[in-house]
Design an enzyme around this catalytic site. Structure first.
Site, mmCIF file in Angstrom:
data_model
loop_
_atom_site.group_PDB
_atom_site.id
_atom_site.type_symbol
_atom_site.label_atom_id
_atom_site.label_comp_id
_atom_site.label_asym_id
_atom_site.label_seq_id
_atom_site.Cartn_x
_atom_site.Cartn_y
_atom_site.Cartn_z
ATOM 1 C CG HIS A 1 -38.349 -9.297 20.014
ATOM 2 N ND1 HIS A 1 -37.107 -9.893 20.108
ATOM 3 C CD2 HIS A 1 -38.130 -8.090 19.447
ATOM 4 C CE1 HIS A 1 -36.190 -9.092 19.603
ATOM 5 N NE2 HIS A 1 -36.780 -7.981 19.194
ATOM 6 C CD GLU B 1 -36.201 -2.252 16.300
ATOM 7 O OE1 GLU B 1 -36.977 -1.279 16.312
ATOM 8 O OE2 GLU B 1 -35.446 -2.534 17.248
#
Ligand code: F6P
Length: 407
Positions: A213, A285
């Site tokens: 990202h 994550e």
């Protein structure tokens, strides 16, 4: 020249079409003339949307049953014609779950036939797979919920008539999610079986783009975890990613459930005409447990033992109440398998992941020493392009934006 029929076997949404496409791709690249004959295509061509309703599949519906038998015969005739006219391998892509159906096909076969049964009982994955099926044009008149129910009803009917492979002459049972052979009964000398077996157990990654990202508010503050949004630079990085990928037809984009991953992916999706986005929690994550939302410097101050122990063994260290790279492996591997399964042998797939997640995905292809994995560089201005099939392995880092001002 050798000839072979392959008959796929399995309930709907078990990965048969993906496995068939993988075999087609692998054998064709070896110069073996292969083609797929799909019963569903003939059904839609001949009978249209009416044949998508669950009643069509009900075992007591004589007309539906006769129509399906007729389609199977037509398909078999087409497959035989292909083999007689220079083809080597004809793949019959259909459920073929009843012994009766398989007997009909075996009686018509003029060359050997190898049955490949696809098994996958992972409920979550089957559900995701069904959801993907509901996007087919034949369900366009139904709401997503109704289409799912209709498809599940269809599966139930197939379950009624299911009889696993056993008495057939040659067969192999595969776990289509994990690329594993669960059982096989194949005598030696079956044409192309060595190639087919290798294909069945191999990863089949045609073009995987792996991006991180864009920069987030937390990245700027050096905070970890959380669910923050992209910064202005992050948006620019994501926009450059979209710009870079716009000339590639990305069929599937997988994100995590986190905002930063979805926001980044959106820039790519906006460039595509027809692209399915699937957020997977497996790509979230690493969970830093008690350290979530903290700055690395705060961790050092508040929990010096965590900072110390993690620096001694970053791969093996597990955050209190959280995860470590060592525990992440299973989840990320599962996410990757899920993504490859759900994208069904698509030509191009993108995953927008996170720092630790991408390291784990990369380690799957790079065969790095465990202790090196948590230090693999995962920049926010570049993507990894990966190909991993039987014939080709490619691994390249491509920069899509000049300055890497990210973290
Ligand atoms: O700093 C960004 C981040 O994605 C954090 O959310 C995560 O905890 C960290 O990277 C993982 O990297 P490392 O294992 O090097 O701390």
């Amino acid at each position: 020249m050798h000839k072979l029929y392959i008959g796929m076997v399995g309930l709907p949404a078990r990965g048969k079409t993906t496995v068939a496409a993988k075999i087609l791709d692998g054998l064709s690249k070896e110069g073996i003339r292969t083609a797929i004959f799909n019963n569903g295509d003939i059904r839609r061509e001949q009978l249209g949307v009416k044949s998508s309703e669950p009643e069509f599949y009900c075992p007591t519906n004589q007309a539906g049953r006769a129509a399906r038998e007729g389609i199977a015969v037509t398909n078999m005739n087409r497959a035989t014609e292909f083999l007689q006219n220079g083809g080597n391998v004809a793949i019959l892509d259909a459920t073929n779950v009843s012994r009766h159906r398989r007997l009909t096909i075996e009686r018509m076969a003029i060359y050997p036939i190898l049955w490949i049964e696809c098994v996958n009982n992972d409920e979550e994955l089957v559900d995701a797979s069904i959801l993907r099926k509901t996007k087919l044009p034949e369900f366009s008149k139904l709401s997503e919920k109704d289409a799912c129910m209709s498809f599940k009803e269809r599966i139930k009917y197939y379950e009624h008539i299911y009889s696993p492979l056993l008495d057939e002459k040659m067969w192999v049972v595969v776990d289509s999610l994990h690329n594993l052979i669960l059982n096989e009964n194949v005598p030696s000398g079956v044409p192309f079986y060595a190639n087919i077996r290798d294909i069945l157990v191999s990863d089949w990654v045609r073009n995987l783009y792996l991006a991180r990202h864009g920069q987030t508010e937390y990245n700027v503050m050096d905070r970890i975890g959380g669910d923050s949004s992209l910064t202005e630079l992050g948006h620019r990085q994501a926009s450059c990613l979209g710009e870079y990928l716009k000339n590639y037809d990305i069929n599937y984009v997988f994100t995590s459930k986190k905002r930063r991953s979805k926001q980044t992916a959106q820039y790519v999706v906006d460039q595509m005409e027809n692209c399915t986005v699937i957020p997977l929690p497996e790509f979230d994550e690493i969970n830093a447990g008690v350290c979530e939302d903290m700055m690395y410097s705060e961790i050092k101050e508040k929990y010096p033992e965590i900072a110390r122990d993690r620096s001694y063994d970053k791969y093996g260290y597990i955050y209190p109440e959280g995860e470590g790279y060592v525990t992440l492996k299973e989840r990320v591997d599962r996410g990757l398998k899920k993504a490859l399964f759900l994208s069904g042998n698509a030509e191009r797939v993108l995953i927008v992941g996170h720092q630790a997640i991408n390291r784990m995905i990369l380690s799957h292809f790079l065969f790095r020493r465990q202790e090196d994995v948590p230090y693999i560089l995962v920049p926010q201005n570049s993507l990894f392009h990966i190909i991993s099939t039987q014939q080709k392995k490619l691994f390249e880092l491509v920069k899509f934006m000049d300055a890497d001002l990210g973290h």
